[in-house]
Each structure stands twice: as structure tokens, then as C-alpha cells.
Write a protein that holds these residues in place. Structure first.
Motif, PDB file in Angstrom:
ATOM      1  N   ALA A  49      46.711  33.881  45.385  1.00 53.89           N
ATOM      2  CA  ALA A  49      47.388  34.915  44.614  1.00 53.89           C
ATOM      3  C   ALA A  49      48.897  34.745  44.666  1.00 53.89           C
ATOM      4  O   ALA A  49      49.642  35.537  44.091  1.00 53.89           O
ATOM      5  N   ARG A  64      49.923  43.616  41.794  1.00 56.95           N
ATOM      6  CA  ARG A  64      49.436  42.896  42.979  1.00 56.95           C
ATOM      7  C   ARG A  64      47.958  43.066  43.289  1.00 56.95           C
ATOM      8  O   ARG A  64      47.244  42.076  43.422  1.00 56.95           O
ATOM      9  N   GLN A 110      45.485  43.798  41.511  1.00 55.60           N
ATOM     10  CA  GLN A 110      44.678  43.106  40.515  1.00 55.60           C
ATOM     11  C   GLN A 110      44.705  41.597  40.740  1.00 55.60           C
ATOM     12  O   GLN A 110      43.677  40.917  40.711  1.00 55.60           O
ATOM     13  N   GLU A 111      45.884  41.075  41.002  1.00 57.06           N
ATOM     14  CA  GLU A 111      46.014  39.635  41.236  1.00 57.06           C
ATOM     15  C   GLU A 111      45.221  39.208  42.466  1.00 57.06           C
ATOM     16  O   GLU A 111      44.566  38.171  42.470  1.00 57.06           O
ATOM     17  N   SER A 171      41.499  39.298  41.711  1.00 53.36           N
ATOM     18  CA  SER A 171      41.111  38.138  40.894  1.00 53.36           C
ATOM     19  C   SER A 171      40.982  36.887  41.743  1.00 53.36           C
ATOM     20  O   SER A 171      40.001  36.128  41.634  1.00 53.36           O
TER      21      SER A 171
END
Lengths: 252, 252, 252, 252
Positions: free
Chosen positions: D49, D20, D22-23, D26
Motif C-alpha cells: 500500500a 488510506r 481503502q488503499e 485493497s
DNA sequence: CATGAATGAGACTTCATTCAT
DNA sequence: TATGAATGAAGTCTCATTCAT
């Protein structure tokens, strides 16, 4: 028992979310009617609905959208019922007319949302598209409703023929007047205006100018003589009071 | 020396000063009617009157005071004329009624200030004292005017007796309707409403329900004050047919 | 003495009104640069300019308009001067280049409004039309200015030919870098970056790769030998420090 | 029994939970870069996300923390690689420099996260500690990387000595420029800037001003730290021509 | 008398943040 | 863990009102 908490509470909240727009619209109607569009603060609408300022914007993009929702939500119920009412009715058209006006007053005129028409008239200049919408969806449809009744009366030989549009408006005007009055001068007037008594009186006045006169076939003048058959009406009120109406007599 | 540098002749300015309030009120009427009270900016009123923003405050203490002045200034002319008109009139009361409505439309209904009634209805909740004032000074006086006509008709044997208040309102309603319509849905409606044709039609409809019919002697029912909540009406026709109407039922 | 009040004070106020936009823009530049567009509250701009919140709206229709005014006002002065400077300059192109970069830093880079470029780069995505405007009116025009200098150098036999666009950008980049640095990491960096020293160094680096090498006619490589004539440069600073530069020697 | 009804397997969720942040980061990078810090709504980040608004707060305490995470996460990969690249490289330093810039553009400049530098420059004033952190962890480290290359060139006899800091910045500036350009005016400019062509050109320009010329032994001037305010430079050419430059004058 | 620059309270609207479910 | 409804502080913008000139 500790198992059910997983789903039911979500439902309750969902039900809440579904109900919110309705609650907000209800709260908004009253305030808009009482104060007008500009003078109504969204924060007041919110607190009247028991929520905070920001919540209003979860359901309506702007004050204007809320206003439109308020207007569009207060239309259809009574109209649809009215149309069905006409088709099912089997008595005289005079009775139909009287019934439908009474019913309309109960459903619309006497409801808190009746003030909307006042609101819309006041704001029509600032919301032209809304006025156009209301005009097509409500006013013209309402006019057609009345026109159908008049046509029924003519078809059944009860009414003489007359200009449909003008006569329709002659019936619309007192209803409108009533609503205007209720939400403006009524509360501060010396004489109280009893709505149903007024509507009854208006119908009586108008109908006796509308009823066909078989003898003369005159379009405008002379009172309809009602010689075709005698009639007598007894009205009994809840408190036991009786009113007898008929040809030649009025007895209280 | 210290006098001439700054200004022009005192006389011209005095004349100007006297005209100013009138000019401001005139400009204000149009804007108030077109946009409503809140949406009318004082700066627009000022520039419509050709003065600057601050000047408005030389003549009116506040926006509210300007509004009151606007309302109070657009009342009396037509009423006084109407009253005189009645006293001098010598024809039938039917003709009097028709003429006075026509004249009223020309003087008031068709004037730019007719929109004031719309405005006042919309804002009555926010200006209760103004509404009360208007109710007493205009509405009741106007009602008395109509009532005098009705009384004249009865006195001259043209009209039968009927509830004065209700019948007056039945005449007031179409006039009000007309004004409302003109300043709200009229501009965006598909059908155009010809004001004088409508008034003529209304008078015809109403009068022929009012005129005594010597042949039959039929009299319109005068219902008692409508205070009872429940009611039921049974109409019995000459051929034995019965129609029962009531608050919640219709039986043929 | 009591006479003059009639006109002169009006003038003072008029002068004030004329000056206001400039004052507001000045105040806005600093805040926009320091905090960015969103984080700058109009109320802060107002009080920085010594006026109240509402006054801003007398001169700029919205925050966005103020921002555009800020950007468009901080463009032209330096550019116009730069263009005139080139035409009038009579020394070597190397000296011209060095002079113009120094001058530019004094006029633009070191001015409070230099942070605007940072601002515009940050907000270009949110104000595409403004970015386009700035790109055409400032960046491309600035590029043309640099390109003219390069062309001058080539025409006078000082520079070898090279891709104009890329070389221009190679000169633009350090200037931009300098401004970015000053308004971002500069204040919190450990090493201080002396702007003029940096620009001087960059010019030196670049030029010695740009000067035409008459002997070889090589386009890219090998250092320009400067064999055509010997040269020596002595720089004297305000504090008496001397730096002697020339072929083969560097003496402090 | 009370465990299974509500959720899915703990393993899958754990894996999900790990992914999560990381998502979210991003998704946040793209939005922050495109719109800036303030104009990026957390709700948009969440839905980009694929999660709901509240979920963001399970992983980041606030918008500011998310922003910091975004910045700190987009730093290290390329730097570490660059450092290893230098140590392993065996060709000329000119080749090393050219290759490392190309690689850097591929890894960082051309990646979506390159816009972060723009973002950070814009917001450095609002996040001083973040700017300090970035300055130490990225910028200075990056500078040291470049400095190592320059030192390598000097040590191998390829480059002459020059002020390390200034020369480093002269290499950093075009890279920064490139990134700024890509995320600001580039999209709306008329000329397209070919990144690698530009970097190649810049390296060529700079290097040939850096390479020692064995034939002449010309050395670029290394100016002293630029602290003095006034300065004046006199250049004397072999033929006796003099050019005097200074802060405010240019004399040929 | 008249102006119009300036004020500042107040309304609409947004959005980071919380929390019951 | 995850949701998303709800909150309310804060910012933009309007406009009635004031006042120096």
C-alpha cells in the motif's frame, strides 16, 4: 527550541541504526571467540549489545551471516596499514621486520578480535566458503606482505636468498602460535608468555639465520658473520632498564 | 532355559565390551576433528562405531565425558617414544632435532588425531579443566622434551645459550602451525604445504641462528623479560649511522 | 512366563512404531482441518497423538512433510472402491449415480478427512507441487470416474449426449460444495443442510435434464418425457415413512 | 512557526487519511487471497500500500481487524445490484437466471476479491464471529436473491415447484465451485475451465429439469427432509422390472 | 549388554505490535 | 500523521539423554 525536535531526534536514531551493526559485531566477536560458534547463543550477543533478540535479525539475516560479518570486518584495517608501512620504511629490513611484528601485535594480536583466527580455524570445516574467502583475502595477502619484506632484505643485501614460501611461513607460524596461545592455553598455563619478548626473540633467531653471509655465499649453513660492519644496539625501557646488544656482547 | 533365548556367548560379548570404548573413541576423534564439538552428534559417533545411540551411554556418562576420553587417549604414545629417542641418540644435536621433528610429524602430526589440538584450542574456553589437564600432561611435557634437546646441544657445545622457554616455543610454533594448517586452511589453499620440507627449512633457519660461530663469537641478544610498557632502541652502526626504534616511532 | 519378555515386548513396541505415523496423521488431519496449516502447532498434533513434540520428527522431517503425508494418505481408498463399484453395478445409471454419490458421502464427505479438500484449496498457493499432485492423482481421477458413469448412461440409452467435461464438473460442484459447507459455514448457519437429501435432490435435478429424449432427439431443452415406460418409486425410511414418486404424482 | 516546519498542508493530508484505509484494504485483499491469513505479513500489506508498517495500526487495531474490514468491504456492491436487476427484469426467468449468473461472474467471480470466499472458508474455524457475520450478511442474502428468482419462475408458470432451499443451493454450488477452482487448482490444472461456458451449461442442465413439461406433467420428486437413517427405495417400471436401492444394497 | 523409541529443554527465527521521534 | 527501529512471545526444529524392552 520546541522547533528542533522535529529533525534532530530522527538523526540521533538514524545514527543509532547506523551504529547497530558495528555494536552487534563487536559484541559477537567477544562471545564467538570465548565460546565458539555453536556455543554462542544469539540472545547473548543481543543482550551483550544491549538490544533484544529480535533486533539482531534487523541487521543480519541469520547467525551464519553475523558470523561472516564478524570475520570479514576484522581483516582489512591492519593489513592496509602494514602495506603502507613497508613502503614508507627507510631503516634496515631487520628493524622493519621487528617493527612490523610489534605493530601487528598491537593492532591485531592484542586486540580482542585476534581470537577470530582461532575461531576460523576451528570452524573452517563447517564454513568452507568462509575459509576460502579468509584464505584469499587475509592469509595470502598477509603472506605477500611478509614476502615483500623478505624480498626487500634480499634486495638490500641484508638477507641471503631462501625459499620465499617456506621462510614466510616460518615467520607466520610464531604469530599464529601467539594468537592461538593467547586464546587457549595461555590463560591456564603456569608460565606467562610475554608476546613482544617472544616475537623479538623469534625475529632474532630467524634473522641471524637469514642474514646474508657475503664471505661464503652459502645458502643454508654457517652463521652470518656480520663482519661488514660493527653494530651495537641499546634498548631503553620505560622503567630505565637498559639492554645493550652488539657483536660479542649482551649486557643487561 | 531362561539363559539361552536372549543372547550369545558371554565370552564374545565380554571381548566386545572391552573393545567398545576404544572403537567409540576412534569414531569420535574423526568426527570431533572434522566438525567440532557442538556440531558432532552423538548419534553419528554411534553409527560410525557401528552401535546404537544408547550404547554410547553404557561406556561414557555424557558427551562431555566422551570428549575428555578422546582427548586423554590421544596423548601419551608419541611423547614416551620421543623421550626414549633422545636418550638413545648419539649423533649431533642438529641431527637429533631434525629427526625428532620428522618422527613427530609421522607419528602425531600426520595422524588423524592431530586435529585434536585444533579441537582443544577451539574448546579450551568451554572446558577449562580439560585445557589445564592437557596443558600439564601434554604441552609442558612436550616443552620439556624440546628443552632437553636444547640443553643437550648446549652441553655438547653445539648450541649457544639462549632463553630456554622462548626458544622452545620458537620450535613448538611451527609444529603447531603445521597441524592447524592441515586441519583448517590447508585443504582450501592454493599452495600446498609440504610438511617435511617445511620442518626441514625451519630447523635449518633456527639452527643456524643457534649454532655458535667460532670465528666471530657473535651471540644472539637475550632480551630481559618484557614487562616494561614503553621502550626505545637505538642501533649505532660502525659507520656512524643510527636507527632509533620505539613503540611509536621509527627514525633513521 | 518370565521367558517371553525377551521377544514379545519388542514386538509390541515395533507394532507401536509402525502405528505411529498413522496415529500422527490422524491427529494432524483433525487439527489441520479445524485450524488451517499455519495455525496448527506441531506440539498440538503431538499431544493429540499422545506423544511429545520431538516424536513427530522421528517420522516426518518437517511440518510440511507431515502435511503432505496427511494429504496423500486421504486419497486412494474411496476412489479405488468407486471404480470397482461402477464396473460391478448392474442397475440403471440413474441408480448408479445416486448410489455412488451416497456412498462417496459416507466414505469421504462424511469422514473427518473430508475437510482436507478445504485445506488444500486454502493452501494450494503455498504448496504448488502438492496442489499439482492432488490435481492429477485425485481430481482428474475423480473426474474420470464421473465421466465413466456419464458414458455408461449414454451407452445404455439413458442419457443424452452432452459436453463431458462440463457435465462432470456440474456433478463435482455440489459434492465439493457440500464438503466446503460442512467445514465452514455449515456449523454456524441457521438452516441445517442434510447432505444426502441435497445430493439426492441435485441428482434428480440434473438427471431429468440429462435423460435422453428419444422422441425429439433435442440436445438441450425440453424435459425428458419418459413416455417410453411408466415408472413409480416407493422409498421407505427406517421410521416407516413412505414416499411414492412417479410420473405425475408425489405422495408423502 | 512551530506549525509549518514539520508537515504539509492539512487538507492534502486529510484527503490522504481518508483514502488510506481503502488503499490498505485493497492491498490486503490480494495478499490474503494469494497467501492465506497467517502467511500474509502485515509488513507486506503495508509496503504494497506504499506505507510503513506502523501506519497500518493507525487505521486498524490489529491484523484481525484488518482482515474483518477486508471481508466486510468486499460484499455489498454486487448484491444490491443483483436485487435491483431482478425487479427490473422483464424477460423469461430462464433468461433472467442466465443473465444474473453471467453478471455475477463479471462483477464478483472474476474480480480479484472473489478469492475472499476461499479465504473465509479456510479461516471460518478461526474466526467464528466473522463466519457468522458473513453467513447472515452475504450468504443468506444471496440465497434469498436466488430464491426470489425461483419464486418468480414458479409464479410466472415457468418453473414447477421444488424444495426452495435445496434448489437454491444447487445453483449456488457451481458458482462457489467456480471461485474455488479459480483460486486453487485452476492455475495448475491441465484443462482450462471456461467460466461462462460452464455456467451456461449448468443453467441449461438445471433449467430443463425445472421447466414444467406441459405434455407429460412429470414432476420431480421432492424428497422429505432427510432425517431417517435407513432408507430403501423400490422402483417399479412399466414392464415390471424392479430396482431396489437402499443404504447398503443394490438389487436389480 | 544392546537397542532405539521417546522425551523435552533449548536454540534459531519470525512477525504482530509498540512507541520514541 | 507517519515512520521504522525495537521488542518479545511463540513456533519450528535439534539433539543429548533416558528407559522399557
Amino acid at each position: 527550541m520546541n522547533d528542533q525536535g522535529c529533525g534532530s531526534s530522527a538523526k540521533r536514531r538514524a545514527r543509532r541504526k547506523q551504529a547497530r551493526p558495528q555494536e552487534l559485531v563487536s559484541a559477537a566477536v567477544d562471545l564467538f571467540v570465548a565460546r565458539g560458534y555453536s556455543a554462542t547463543r544469539l540472545e547473548d550477543v543481543a543482550s551483550a549489545a544491549g538490544v533484544s533478540k529480535g533486533t539482531v535479525y534487523l541487521y543480519f539475516a541469520s547467525k551464519e551471516e553475523l558470523f561472516k560479518a564478524v570475520v570479514q570486518q576484522s581483516l582489512l584495517p591492519a593489513l592496509a596499514e602494514g602495506e603502507a608501512f613497508i613502503d614508507a620504511f627507510e631503516g634496515t629490513t631487520e628493524a622493519l621486520l621487528r617493527q612490523i611484528l610489534m605493530r601487528w601485535w598491537e593492532l591485531v594480536g592484542d586486540s580482542p578480535s585476534s581470537g577470530l583466527i582461532k575461531l576460523l580455524i576451528a570452524e573452517s570445516g563447517n564454513f568452507p566458503d568462509l575459509a576460502r574467502y579468509y584464505n584469499v583475502e587475509v592469509i595470502e595477502r598477509c603472506d605477500r606482505l611478509i614476502a615483500r619484506i623478505l624480498a626487500r632484505g634480499v634486495a638490500q643485501g641484508e638477507f641471503r636468498e631462501a625459499d620465499v614460501d617456506l621462510t614466510t611461513l616460518a615467520l607466520t607460524a610464531p604469530m599464529l602460535f601467539q594468537m592461538m596461545w593467547k586464546h587457549s592455553f595461555g590463560p591456564c598455563a603456569n608460565k606467562v608468555l610475554e608476546p613482544k619478548a617472544f616475537l623479538t626473540h623469534v625475529v632474532a633467531l630467524l634473522l641471524h639465520g637469514l642474514l646474508r653471509n657475503p664471505a661464503t655465499g652459502t645458502v643454508l649453513p654457517v652463521l652470518p658473520p656480520f663482519t661488514a660492519q660493527r653494530w651495537e644496539t641499546v634498548t631503553v625501557f620505560g622503567d630505565g632498564q637498559k639492554v645493550v646488544e652488539g657483536m660479542d656482547k649482551v649486557t643487561a
